[in-house]
Motif scaffolding. Structure first.
Motif, PDB file in Angstrom:
ATOM      1  N   ARG A 180       0.957  -0.970   0.059  1.00 50.57           N
ATOM      2  CA  ARG A 180      -0.118   0.066  -0.024  1.00 50.57           C
ATOM      3  C   ARG A 180       1.112   1.641   0.055  1.00 50.57           C
ATOM      4  O   ARG A 180       0.646   2.441  -0.837  1.00 50.57           O
ATOM      5  CB  ARG A 180      -0.464   0.193   1.395  1.00 50.57           C
ATOM      6  CG  ARG A 180      -1.776  -0.881   1.284  1.00 50.57           C
ATOM      7  CD  ARG A 180      -3.037  -0.985  -0.327  1.00 50.57           C
ATOM      8  NE  ARG A 180      -3.506   0.708  -0.391  1.00 50.57           N
ATOM      9  CZ  ARG A 180      -4.836   1.051   1.030  1.00 50.57           C
ATOM     10  NH1 ARG A 180      -5.665   0.191   1.827  1.00 50.57           N
ATOM     11  NH2 ARG A 180      -5.223   2.085   1.394  1.00 50.57           N
ATOM     12  N   LEU A 181       1.658   1.407   0.713  1.00 55.81           N
ATOM     13  CA  LEU A 181       2.838   2.661   0.808  1.00 55.81           C
ATOM     14  C   LEU A 181       3.736   2.713  -0.407  1.00 55.81           C
ATOM     15  O   LEU A 181       3.727   4.044  -0.726  1.00 55.81           O
ATOM     16  CB  LEU A 181       3.874   2.216   2.039  1.00 55.81           C
ATOM     17  CG  LEU A 181       3.089   2.433   3.482  1.00 55.81           C
ATOM     18  CD1 LEU A 181       3.771   1.550   4.102  1.00 55.81           C
ATOM     19  CD2 LEU A 181       2.952   3.733   3.325  1.00 55.81           C
ATOM     20  N   GLU A 182       3.556   1.855  -1.316  1.00 52.66           N
ATOM     21  CA  GLU A 182       4.715   1.952  -2.406  1.00 52.66           C
ATOM     22  C   GLU A 182       3.690   2.713  -3.482  1.00 52.66           C
ATOM     23  O   GLU A 182       4.525   3.260  -4.578  1.00 52.66           O
ATOM     24  CB  GLU A 182       4.938   0.526  -3.000  1.00 52.66           C
ATOM     25  CG  GLU A 182       6.081   0.698  -4.310  1.00 52.66           C
ATOM     26  CD  GLU A 182       6.263  -0.889  -4.736  1.00 52.66           C
ATOM     27  OE1 GLU A 182       7.034  -1.251  -5.113  1.00 52.66           O
ATOM     28  OE2 GLU A 182       5.766  -1.605  -4.229  1.00 52.66           O
ATOM     29  N   ASP A 183       2.542   2.577  -3.235  1.00 49.46           N
ATOM     30  CA  ASP A 183       1.581   3.398  -3.983  1.00 49.46           C
ATOM     31  C   ASP A 183       0.726   5.051  -3.797  1.00 49.46           C
ATOM     32  O   ASP A 183       1.208   5.433  -4.488  1.00 49.46           O
ATOM     33  CB  ASP A 183       0.459   3.104  -4.081  1.00 49.46           C
ATOM     34  CG  ASP A 183      -0.224   1.473  -4.375  1.00 49.46           C
ATOM     35  OD1 ASP A 183       0.928   0.862  -5.476  1.00 49.46           O
ATOM     36  OD2 ASP A 183      -1.504   0.603  -4.825  1.00 49.46           O
TER      37      ASP A 183
ATOM     38  N   GLY B 238      13.189   4.421  -5.648  1.00 49.34           N
ATOM     39  CA  GLY B 238      13.317   2.904  -4.748  1.00 49.34           C
ATOM     40  C   GLY B 238      14.142   3.408  -4.214  1.00 49.34           C
ATOM     41  O   GLY B 238      14.305   2.863  -2.800  1.00 49.34           O
ATOM     42  N   THR B 239      14.764   4.709  -4.134  1.00 46.58           N
ATOM     43  CA  THR B 239      15.288   5.382  -2.077  1.00 46.58           C
ATOM     44  C   THR B 239      14.472   5.076  -1.751  1.00 46.58           C
ATOM     45  O   THR B 239      15.445   5.200  -0.093  1.00 46.58           O
ATOM     46  CB  THR B 239      16.159   5.963  -2.915  1.00 46.58           C
ATOM     47  OG1 THR B 239      15.103   7.514  -2.713  1.00 46.58           O
ATOM     48  CG2 THR B 239      16.912   6.670  -3.637  1.00 46.58           C
ATOM     49  N   ALA B 240      13.508   4.685  -1.528  1.00 44.60           N
ATOM     50  CA  ALA B 240      12.447   4.942  -0.396  1.00 44.60           C
ATOM     51  C   ALA B 240      11.999   3.894   0.623  1.00 44.60           C
ATOM     52  O   ALA B 240      11.544   3.541   1.337  1.00 44.60           O
ATOM     53  CB  ALA B 240      10.898   6.142  -0.894  1.00 44.60           C
TER      54      ALA B 240
ATOM     55  N   ASN C 285       9.513   0.514   4.043  1.00 44.23           N
ATOM     56  CA  ASN C 285       9.791  -1.461   4.787  1.00 44.23           C
ATOM     57  C   ASN C 285       9.634  -1.430   6.111  1.00 44.23           C
ATOM     58  O   ASN C 285       8.895  -1.975   6.906  1.00 44.23           O
ATOM     59  CB  ASN C 285      11.079  -2.017   4.217  1.00 44.23           C
ATOM     60  CG  ASN C 285      10.373  -2.565   2.610  1.00 44.23           C
ATOM     61  OD1 ASN C 285       9.664  -2.483   2.308  1.00 44.23           O
ATOM     62  ND2 ASN C 285      11.447  -2.843   2.182  1.00 44.23           N
ATOM     63  N   THR C 286      10.309  -0.371   7.010  1.00 46.95           N
ATOM     64  CA  THR C 286      10.492   0.320   7.827  1.00 46.95           C
ATOM     65  C   THR C 286       9.319   0.826   8.662  1.00 46.95           C
ATOM     66  O   THR C 286       8.983  -0.157   9.519  1.00 46.95           O
ATOM     67  CB  THR C 286      12.053   1.209   8.578  1.00 46.95           C
ATOM     68  OG1 THR C 286      13.115   0.806   7.562  1.00 46.95           O
ATOM     69  CG2 THR C 286      12.053   1.151   9.679  1.00 46.95           C
TER      70      THR C 286
END
Length: 636
Positions: A490-493, A500-502, A507-508
């Motif tokens: 969900r956060l990746e959206d 990519g740097t995030a 993940n943390t």
């Protein structure tokens, strides 16, 4: 067919049907003028045009004009509306009601019941709005009662019951007001629906008439079988409609199984998003539970009953919806990517496609409705004396093939105790007995419910047979992995977490939120996935975390109690002031809730511009406030 044409007939003055010097025979009436017609006819015409209709309006038509107008319109117009006197023959046909023309001559071409019958034979959806005395007769014609909404093409909303008078154009005034409100707000209908439901409009008109002063009159509408949801009818366009590529698929699905599809594919099924969101990208597990269900369905010697239980928001509906959408042949055909994704996640967790399957979402359904929905999906012939729970059990026992029945949200049914005791428990215990060709249970029964006391017998029965899935007691490691994967996806959206740097930050954040929900919120009365969904929506409104330390600080804000969760949900919405105003208003409602038009009036006491904001919110369907009756509920 002219899908946006309407015929409007209004008669305000009446001449004598007799020639000069003739004596009136028995039964010939002198009709008094209807002065209100001059007021309500323009209102009706304007409200119909506001919905996009081309209106063919006839003022004071004589019998020839009325006959020609109706004859030309049937089969070419969506709506036929008549405002005049209603004439009946107490010694003749009890189903007949005539619309009196300006010449006062009734007969061929004026019988409204014939208009309705003709429209049915033409098999083109036609709505009759009848502001006539005793016009309810046209809504209670024998063939309409027989169809009860199935294969019905002629639909009626009438101003008064079969033996009642209609007064002062109240019905026409109510129709015009409801149509104007419909054009503004959509009556709370989701913007993904092209048309507003017939029952919603008929109920709203009836409520308006009942609220008017004067001698009571009863608005009567075409009967609809309790086992059916509203059919998709083209009479009331939703002017806020936004085409949705999934909605056309959804409307082709039988009404009783749509909620299973909704839980997986629509945002309003928020507790289901850990399986698949609107575009089907967010998978995150329940592999062990899906595998358990798949094994239960595969094994011929499995017990007849399996129960999925747990606290609110833990994912019961998501699990059952994943099963139904990947096993029901109609849904596999309509949304094949659900089954494909389950197989990609883990083949052994994907249930088999089941040729004879009934799936019913029990929310707000009664025992007769649940019985009818199951019988309909299993293609069972209706008994001569109608369906009952006992008759359904007997009919299922007589089937040559053992069916699978899935019933979700039992605790949210109108009478969950009656459904559990009179239908589900007998079904769960039913076996083929001494039949030589078959042994074991007569069906596979999969039930989703909260662990309420009145449903404890089903809970115990499933537990004794080793077929109880309690989502509050899943393996902690599995739950942590599912939550983390869901949150990361969900956060990746979100814009601030896509790069990519995030990756390390998101993940943390996902892992920290999952840990907090599993440990710090372990004793809360709601599910971790529900909190995760609300939290991610709130994160979208905040500056993105740039470091792992900021991610940990953000994770520490995840609510672990119900008041904080509600506050987070409210503050992350587009119109929090309007939402709070609605909640304040409906806090005073009891029983069946509060009609939306009453809510619209009350919220202005608590919030500036609340009416406009409420209209936007209801049209967008941003909260599940509205039940089937278009009422706002404090407990939604």
């Amino acid at each position: 067919m002219g899908e946006s044409r309407a015929l409007l007939l209004g008669v305000s003055s009446f001449s004598s049907p007799l020639r000069a010097g003739e004596e009136p025979p028995t039964g010939v009436d002198a009709w008094h003028p209807l002065e209100f017609v001059e007021t309500v006819l323009p209102q009706l015409e304007q409200s119909l045009r506001g919905l996009g209709y081309d209106v063919d309006c006839h003022r004071d038509p004589d019998v020839h004009t009325m006959r020609t107008a109706v004859g030309t319109s049937l089969g070419t117009a969506r709506i036929v509306c008549a405002v005049t006197h209603g004439a009946t023959d107490s010694l003749g046909d009890p189903t007949r009601v005539d619309a009196v023309p300006s010449c006062s001559t009734i007969g061929f071409g004026t019988n409204v019941s014939e208009w309705v019958s003709t429209a049915q034979t033409m098999r083109q959806p036609t709505l009759f709005l009848l502001d006539l005395c005793r016009s309810g007769r046209a809504a209670r014609l024998p063939f309409l009662l027989h169809h009860a909404g199935r294969d019905t093409y002629a639909w009626v909303i009438a101003a008064a019951a079969s033996e009642e008078d209609a007064y002062d154009g109240r019905f026409s005034t109510a129709v015009a007001e409801v149509f104007e409100e419909m054009a503004r707000t959509g009556l709370g209908t989701s913007k993904t629906r092209a048309y507003i439901a017939f029952s919603v409009v008929a109920r709203r008109i009836r409520q308006r008439v009942e609220a008017m002063p004067g001698i009571p009159q009863t608005v009567v509408a075409t009967a609809l079988d309790q086992g059916l949801d509203d059919p998709l009818l083209p009479f009331f366009p939703n002017l806020r409609y936004e085409p949705d590529p999934l909605e056309s698929v959804r409307e082709s699905i039988q009404a009783s199984i749509r909620p299973f599809m909704d839980d997986l594919l629509y945002e309003r099924g928020r507790d289901a998003e850990h399986f698949i969101d609107r575009v089907g990208t967010h998978f995150a597990g329940r592999r062990a539970q899906l595998r358990e269900v798949a094994d239960w369905l595969d094994a011929d010697a499995s017990p007849g009953l399996m129960v999925v239980t747990g606290s609110p928001g833990v994912g019961k509906s998501a699990l059952l919806s994943a099963v139904v959408c990947s096993a029901h042949p109609r849904l596999v055909e309509a949304v094949p990517h659900v089954r494909m994704r389950l197989k990609a996640q883990e083949p052994s967790s994907c249930p088999p496609v089941i040729s004879r399957m009934a799936a019913v979402h029990a929310r707000q359904r009664s025992l007769p409705e649940v019985v009818a929905a199951i019988a309909d999906q299993l293609w069972l012939g209706k008994p001569a004396d109608g369906w009952s729970a006992e008759a359904l059990v007997d009919a299922i026992t007589d089937l040559a093939e053992r069916p699978v029945i899935v019933l979700d949200a039992l605790d949210e049914a109108v009478d969950s105790t009656a459904i559990a005791e009179q239908l589900l428990a007998p079904l769960a215990r039913a076996t083929y007995g001494e039949r030589k060709s078959r042994t074991g249970p007569v069906c596979r029964l999969l039930i989703g419910m909260r662990p309420w006391d009145n449903l404890h017998a089903l809970h115990q029965l499933a537990q004794r047979e080793g077929a109880l899935i309690d989502l509050d007691r899943v393996d902690e490691g599995d739950l942590r992995a599912d939550l983390t994967a869901h949150l990361a996806s969900r956060l990746e959206d979100l814009k601030g977490y896509q790069a990519g740097t995030a990756r390390r930050v998101r993940n943390t954040l996902a892992a920290a939120v999952a840990t907090r929900l599993i440990h710090d919120a372990a004793d809360t009365p709601f599910g971790a996935f529900l909190v995760a969904t609300v939290f991610v929506r709130s994160v979208e409104t905040l500056p993105a975390a740039k470091t792992a330390e900021q991610a940990l600080d953000l994770a520490a804000s995840v609510p672990t109690n119900l008041p904080d969760l509600l506050e987070l949900d409210l503050t992350s919405r587009a119109n929090p002031g309007a939402v709070r105003a609605v909640l304040t208003a409906v806090a005073h409602a009891q029983g069946d809730g509060m009609p939306t038009e009453v809510t619209s009036e009350l919220v202005s006491l608590f919030h500036d511009n609340a009416v406009q904001d409420l209209q936007a919110l209801t049209a967008a369907n941003t909260m599940s406030w509205f039940g089937p009756a278009g009422r706002v509920h404090a407990g939604s």
